[in-house]
Motif scaffolding. Structure first.
Motif, PDB file in Angstrom:
ATOM      1  N   GLN A   1     -21.000 -24.073 -52.557  1.00 61.46           N
ATOM      2  CA  GLN A   1     -22.107 -24.566 -51.719  1.00 61.46           C
ATOM      3  C   GLN A   1     -21.637 -25.626 -50.723  1.00 61.46           C
ATOM      4  O   GLN A   1     -22.406 -26.084 -49.893  1.00 61.46           O
TER       5      GLN A   1
ATOM      6  N   GLU B   1     -20.545 -28.669 -51.479  1.00 62.29           N
ATOM      7  CA  GLU B   1     -20.863 -30.052 -51.844  1.00 62.29           C
ATOM      8  C   GLU B   1     -19.626 -30.890 -52.098  1.00 62.29           C
ATOM      9  O   GLU B   1     -19.696 -32.114 -52.093  1.00 62.29           O
TER      10      GLU B   1
ATOM     11  N   LYS C   1     -21.216 -27.493 -45.554  1.00 62.41           N
ATOM     12  CA  LYS C   1     -22.156 -26.653 -46.308  1.00 62.41           C
ATOM     13  C   LYS C   1     -22.285 -25.286 -45.673  1.00 62.41           C
ATOM     14  O   LYS C   1     -23.361 -24.892 -45.214  1.00 62.41           O
TER      15      LYS C   1
ATOM     16  N   ALA D   1     -25.232 -18.581 -54.851  1.00 62.72           N
ATOM     17  CA  ALA D   1     -23.978 -18.999 -55.514  1.00 62.72           C
ATOM     18  C   ALA D   1     -23.967 -18.528 -56.973  1.00 62.72           C
ATOM     19  O   ALA D   1     -22.975 -17.966 -57.454  1.00 62.72           O
TER      20      ALA D   1
ATOM     21  N   ARG E   1     -25.186 -20.650 -44.961  1.00 61.47           N
ATOM     22  CA  ARG E   1     -25.411 -21.824 -45.817  1.00 61.47           C
ATOM     23  C   ARG E   1     -25.765 -21.257 -47.188  1.00 61.47           C
ATOM     24  O   ARG E   1     -26.778 -20.576 -47.337  1.00 61.47           O
ATOM     25  N   VAL E   2     -24.942 -21.498 -48.172  1.00 59.35           N
ATOM     26  CA  VAL E   2     -25.081 -20.822 -49.470  1.00 59.35           C
ATOM     27  C   VAL E   2     -26.119 -21.547 -50.337  1.00 59.35           C
ATOM     28  O   VAL E   2     -25.959 -22.726 -50.661  1.00 59.35           O
ATOM     29  N   SER E   3     -27.167 -20.814 -50.701  1.00 62.09           N
ATOM     30  CA  SER E   3     -28.174 -21.407 -51.589  1.00 62.09           C
ATOM     31  C   SER E   3     -27.625 -21.416 -53.015  1.00 62.09           C
ATOM     32  O   SER E   3     -26.691 -20.660 -53.342  1.00 62.09           O
ATOM     33  N   ARG E   4     -28.244 -22.239 -53.857  1.00 61.16           N
ATOM     34  CA  ARG E   4     -27.817 -22.273 -55.265  1.00 61.16           C
ATOM     35  C   ARG E   4     -28.018 -20.895 -55.911  1.00 61.16           C
ATOM     36  O   ARG E   4     -27.181 -20.433 -56.671  1.00 61.16           O
TER      37      ARG E   4
END
Ligand code: CMP
Length: 174
Positions: A67, A69, A74, A46, A40-43
């Motif tokens: 991410q 979105e 996700k 990214a 799950r890619v965090s901001r």
């Protein structure tokens, strides 16, 4: 030259159920997968991954894209491919970054598109050169998650680090 390269199957690739297809295509490279995980890619991750593009007009949209979105998925499948000329071999099968310029039988040429907002949704990411491969692999993976030490490592003793572990069943060890 033996190399390693980071490959991401992006949220559009996952949403379109392309994982099997992409892995089959990449198996033509005869390279070895030495690490793989779903993230799950965090901001923060990214932004660090696409740091070199932070001045581009599509940066915020790109962060939302990786991410998940834009696709309601996700997660990203992230892998390290290892072997002779890994970077060039993977990039050849991936095709050009712009899906409309990519060879039509390449992965991006077959499955990518350009969104109405102008983002290249190109289903996979692969490292551009050795410098980027090292930066990206070290960003996405810890040494323990890769079956070989593809870069130099050192052992550090960490004290007072809290980490999540499997909870013991109530009846275990009774
Ligand atoms: P990737 O290989 O992950 O590296 C950067 C990403 O930014 C790229 O794939 C595309 O998804 C996106 N990208 C690169 N250049 C452009 C561009 N000119 N316009 C829109 N999106 C781009």
């Amino acid at each position: 030259m033996i190399q390693q390269t980071l490959v991401l199957i992006k949220p559009d690739g996952l949403k379109k159920s392309l994982t099997g297809n992409i892995l089959t295509r990449l198996s033509e490279t005869k390279l070895e997968i030495v690490a793989a995980k779903i993230i799950r890619v965090s901001r923060e991750l990214a932004i660090q991954h696409y740091w070199h593009l932070k001045e581009s007009p599509f940066f915020e949209e790109l962060i939302k894209y990786i991410q998940g979105e834009l696709h309601g998925r996700k997660k990203v499948l992230t892998m390290v491919y290892y072997g002779e000329d890994a970077i060039k071999r993977v990039r050849l099968l991936a095709g050009a970054t712009n899906p409309e310029e990519a060879d039509s039988i390449s992965i991006r040429g077959s499955f990518g598109r350009i969104t109405t907002k102008g983002i290249y949704e190109n289903v996979i990411h692969c490292s551009e050169n050795e410098y980027e491969a090292e930066r990206e692999i070290k960003l996405w993976f810890k040494p323990d998650n890769i079956i070989y030490d593809v870069y130099e490592t050192e052992v550090k003793e960490l004290k007072n680090i809290k980490t999540k572990v499997w909870k013991k069943n109530e009846n275990e060890n009774k």
